[in-house]
Design a protein around this motif. Structure first.
Motif, PDB file in Angstrom:
ATOM      1  N   VAL A 287       0.825  -1.205   0.000  1.00 55.89           N
ATOM      2  CA  VAL A 287       0.000   0.000   0.000  1.00 55.89           C
ATOM      3  C   VAL A 287       0.862   1.258   0.000  1.00 55.89           C
ATOM      4  O   VAL A 287       0.530   2.251  -0.645  1.00 55.89           O
ATOM      5  CB  VAL A 287      -0.943  -0.012   1.224  1.00 55.89           C
ATOM      6  CG1 VAL A 287      -1.733   1.268   1.326  1.00 55.89           C
ATOM      7  CG2 VAL A 287      -1.875  -1.190   1.144  1.00 55.89           C
ATOM      8  N   GLU A 288       1.977   1.217   0.673  1.00 56.77           N
ATOM      9  CA  GLU A 288       2.794   2.425   0.793  1.00 56.77           C
ATOM     10  C   GLU A 288       3.607   2.738  -0.463  1.00 56.77           C
ATOM     11  O   GLU A 288       4.118   3.836  -0.612  1.00 56.77           O
ATOM     12  CB  GLU A 288       3.731   2.313   2.003  1.00 56.77           C
ATOM     13  CG  GLU A 288       4.771   1.219   1.895  1.00 56.77           C
ATOM     14  CD  GLU A 288       4.318  -0.141   2.403  1.00 56.77           C
ATOM     15  OE1 GLU A 288       5.145  -1.056   2.380  1.00 56.77           O
ATOM     16  OE2 GLU A 288       3.161  -0.301   2.798  1.00 56.77           O
ATOM     17  N   ASP A 289       3.718   1.802  -1.390  1.00 60.24           N
ATOM     18  CA  ASP A 289       4.481   2.026  -2.623  1.00 60.24           C
ATOM     19  C   ASP A 289       3.534   2.390  -3.769  1.00 60.24           C
ATOM     20  O   ASP A 289       3.200   1.576  -4.616  1.00 60.24           O
ATOM     21  CB  ASP A 289       5.283   0.778  -2.999  1.00 60.24           C
ATOM     22  CG  ASP A 289       6.417   0.517  -2.042  1.00 60.24           C
ATOM     23  OD1 ASP A 289       6.758   1.424  -1.270  1.00 60.24           O
ATOM     24  OD2 ASP A 289       6.956  -0.604  -2.061  1.00 60.24           O
ATOM     25  N   LEU A 290       3.096   3.637  -3.805  1.00 56.19           N
ATOM     26  CA  LEU A 290       2.188   4.086  -4.852  1.00 56.19           C
ATOM     27  C   LEU A 290       2.969   4.517  -6.085  1.00 56.19           C
ATOM     28  O   LEU A 290       4.077   5.041  -5.974  1.00 56.19           O
ATOM     29  CB  LEU A 290       1.349   5.263  -4.346  1.00 56.19           C
ATOM     30  CG  LEU A 290       0.434   4.961  -3.167  1.00 56.19           C
ATOM     31  CD1 LEU A 290      -0.236   6.235  -2.691  1.00 56.19           C
ATOM     32  CD2 LEU A 290      -0.603   3.941  -3.559  1.00 56.19           C
ATOM     33  N   PRO A 291       2.424   4.303  -7.288  1.00 54.22           N
ATOM     34  CA  PRO A 291       3.110   4.766  -8.492  1.00 54.22           C
ATOM     35  C   PRO A 291       3.116   6.291  -8.529  1.00 54.22           C
ATOM     36  O   PRO A 291       2.250   6.953  -7.965  1.00 54.22           O
ATOM     37  CB  PRO A 291       2.285   4.185  -9.631  1.00 54.22           C
ATOM     38  CG  PRO A 291       0.958   3.909  -9.043  1.00 54.22           C
ATOM     39  CD  PRO A 291       1.174   3.628  -7.580  1.00 54.22           C
ATOM     40  N   SER A 292       4.098   6.830  -9.201  1.00 59.21           N
ATOM     41  CA  SER A 292       4.181   8.287  -9.287  1.00 59.21           C
ATOM     42  C   SER A 292       3.065   8.819 -10.188  1.00 59.21           C
ATOM     43  O   SER A 292       2.637   8.154 -11.127  1.00 59.21           O
ATOM     44  CB  SER A 292       5.536   8.712  -9.837  1.00 59.21           C
ATOM     45  OG  SER A 292       5.710   8.194 -11.140  1.00 59.21           O
ATOM     46  N   ARG A 293       2.598  10.005  -9.892  1.00 58.09           N
ATOM     47  CA  ARG A 293       1.522  10.609 -10.678  1.00 58.09           C
ATOM     48  C   ARG A 293       2.098  11.272 -11.916  1.00 58.09           C
ATOM     49  O   ARG A 293       3.181  11.840 -11.895  1.00 58.09           O
ATOM     50  CB  ARG A 293       0.792  11.636  -9.833  1.00 58.09           C
ATOM     51  CG  ARG A 293       0.102  10.987  -8.633  1.00 58.09           C
ATOM     52  CD  ARG A 293      -0.807  11.936  -8.002  1.00 58.09           C
ATOM     53  NE  ARG A 293      -2.003  11.978  -8.865  1.00 58.09           N
ATOM     54  CZ  ARG A 293      -3.127  12.543  -8.510  1.00 58.09           C
ATOM     55  NH1 ARG A 293      -3.225  13.137  -7.350  1.00 58.09           N
ATOM     56  NH2 ARG A 293      -4.160  12.540  -9.316  1.00 58.09           N
ATOM     57  N   ALA A 294       1.341  11.197 -12.984  1.00 56.67           N
ATOM     58  CA  ALA A 294       1.759  11.833 -14.233  1.00 56.67           C
ATOM     59  C   ALA A 294       1.572  13.344 -14.098  1.00 56.67           C
ATOM     60  O   ALA A 294       0.659  13.802 -13.412  1.00 56.67           O
ATOM     61  CB  ALA A 294       0.925  11.307 -15.389  1.00 56.67           C
ATOM     62  N   PRO A 295       2.420  14.118 -14.733  1.00 54.05           N
ATOM     63  CA  PRO A 295       2.244  15.578 -14.657  1.00 54.05           C
ATOM     64  C   PRO A 295       0.953  15.982 -15.362  1.00 54.05           C
ATOM     65  O   PRO A 295       0.498  15.307 -16.291  1.00 54.05           O
ATOM     66  CB  PRO A 295       3.471  16.126 -15.384  1.00 54.05           C
ATOM     67  CG  PRO A 295       3.952  15.009 -16.236  1.00 54.05           C
ATOM     68  CD  PRO A 295       3.562  13.743 -15.541  1.00 54.05           C
ATOM     69  N   PRO A 296       0.327  17.084 -14.937  1.00 52.38           N
ATOM     70  CA  PRO A 296      -0.927  17.504 -15.569  1.00 52.38           C
ATOM     71  C   PRO A 296      -0.700  17.919 -17.024  1.00 52.38           C
ATOM     72  O   PRO A 296       0.401  18.279 -17.425  1.00 52.38           O
ATOM     73  CB  PRO A 296      -1.374  18.693 -14.722  1.00 52.38           C
ATOM     74  CG  PRO A 296      -0.173  19.142 -13.988  1.00 52.38           C
ATOM     75  CD  PRO A 296       0.727  17.953 -13.858  1.00 52.38           C
ATOM     76  N   MET A 297      -1.772  17.882 -17.804  1.00 51.69           N
ATOM     77  CA  MET A 297      -1.686  18.263 -19.220  1.00 51.69           C
ATOM     78  C   MET A 297      -1.501  19.766 -19.353  1.00 51.69           C
ATOM     79  O   MET A 297      -2.002  20.541 -18.544  1.00 51.69           O
ATOM     80  CB  MET A 297      -2.981  17.902 -19.949  1.00 51.69           C
ATOM     81  CG  MET A 297      -3.160  16.478 -20.281  1.00 51.69           C
ATOM     82  SD  MET A 297      -4.666  16.355 -21.295  1.00 51.69           S
ATOM     83  CE  MET A 297      -4.778  14.620 -21.441  1.00 51.69           C
ATOM     84  N   ALA A 298      -0.805  20.119 -20.398  1.00 54.98           N
ATOM     85  CA  ALA A 298      -0.678  21.536 -20.732  1.00 54.98           C
ATOM     86  C   ALA A 298      -2.041  22.026 -21.223  1.00 54.98           C
ATOM     87  O   ALA A 298      -2.820  21.253 -21.797  1.00 54.98           O
ATOM     88  CB  ALA A 298       0.377  21.728 -21.811  1.00 54.98           C
ATOM     89  N   PRO A 299      -2.369  23.301 -21.025  1.00 54.26           N
ATOM     90  CA  PRO A 299      -3.683  23.819 -21.456  1.00 54.26           C
ATOM     91  C   PRO A 299      -3.945  23.617 -22.947  1.00 54.26           C
ATOM     92  O   PRO A 299      -5.079  23.316 -23.345  1.00 54.26           O
ATOM     93  CB  PRO A 299      -3.618  25.311 -21.113  1.00 54.26           C
ATOM     94  CG  PRO A 299      -2.589  25.419 -20.045  1.00 54.26           C
ATOM     95  CD  PRO A 299      -1.611  24.320 -20.293  1.00 54.26           C
ATOM     96  N   GLU A 300      -2.914  23.749 -23.784  1.00 54.59           N
ATOM     97  CA  GLU A 300      -3.104  23.551 -25.228  1.00 54.59           C
ATOM     98  C   GLU A 300      -3.450  22.092 -25.539  1.00 54.59           C
ATOM     99  O   GLU A 300      -4.315  21.805 -26.368  1.00 54.59           O
ATOM    100  CB  GLU A 300      -1.836  23.948 -26.002  1.00 54.59           C
ATOM    101  CG  GLU A 300      -1.423  25.396 -25.851  1.00 54.59           C
ATOM    102  CD  GLU A 300      -0.598  25.640 -24.582  1.00 54.59           C
ATOM    103  OE1 GLU A 300       0.021  24.701 -24.065  1.00 54.59           O
ATOM    104  OE2 GLU A 300      -0.606  26.784 -24.116  1.00 54.59           O
ATOM    105  N   GLU A 301      -2.755  21.180 -24.872  1.00 54.19           N
ATOM    106  CA  GLU A 301      -3.009  19.754 -25.100  1.00 54.19           C
ATOM    107  C   GLU A 301      -4.410  19.372 -24.605  1.00 54.19           C
ATOM    108  O   GLU A 301      -5.129  18.620 -25.271  1.00 54.19           O
ATOM    109  CB  GLU A 301      -1.949  18.923 -24.364  1.00 54.19           C
ATOM    110  CG  GLU A 301      -2.044  17.438 -24.640  1.00 54.19           C
ATOM    111  CD  GLU A 301      -0.971  16.648 -23.912  1.00 54.19           C
ATOM    112  OE1 GLU A 301      -0.955  15.421 -24.099  1.00 54.19           O
ATOM    113  OE2 GLU A 301      -0.178  17.231 -23.150  1.00 54.19           O
ATOM    114  N   ARG A 302      -4.822  19.920 -23.480  1.00 54.68           N
ATOM    115  CA  ARG A 302      -6.155  19.652 -22.941  1.00 54.68           C
ATOM    116  C   ARG A 302      -7.234  20.182 -23.901  1.00 54.68           C
ATOM    117  O   ARG A 302      -8.225  19.489 -24.156  1.00 54.68           O
ATOM    118  CB  ARG A 302      -6.304  20.292 -21.566  1.00 54.68           C
ATOM    119  CG  ARG A 302      -7.657  20.053 -20.938  1.00 54.68           C
ATOM    120  CD  ARG A 302      -7.699  20.628 -19.529  1.00 54.68           C
ATOM    121  NE  ARG A 302      -9.033  20.688 -19.021  1.00 54.68           N
ATOM    122  CZ  ARG A 302      -9.675  19.688 -18.427  1.00 54.68           C
ATOM    123  NH1 ARG A 302      -9.058  18.536 -18.282  1.00 54.68           N
ATOM    124  NH2 ARG A 302     -10.903  19.841 -18.001  1.00 54.68           N
TER     125      ARG A 302
END
Length: 84
Positions: A46-61
């Protein structure tokens, strides 16, 4: 009772008595369980969570949202009864 049944019964009895004699000679069945290796972990801790992906750039979103909107509109057109 046939002689075959008597022989089978004698063998089964001997095996049963031999098993009891061997298991009670110097140890109990519970004592031998400590010698078995402990199982390795086959699950993610439980304590070894995968790293979160960086948020999308506004243009890509904006581009993704535009593509989704176009796909929804296309599905609406295809689902219409007359293709309209």
């Amino acid at each position: 009772m046939s002689s075959f049944d008597r022989i089978v019964g004698d063998i089964a009895g001997a095996l049963l008595l031999g098993t009891i004699a061997v298991s009670s000679a110097d140890s109990s069945p519970a004592k031998g369980r400590g010698d078995t290796p402990k199982p390795t972990r086959t699950y993610l801790p439980v304590e070894d969570l995968p790293s979160r992906a960086p948020p999308m750039a506004p243009e890509e979103r904006a581009k993704v949202m535009q593509e989704l909107t176009a796909l929804r509109e296309r599905q609406k057109m295809l689902a219409a009864p007359n293709g309209n």
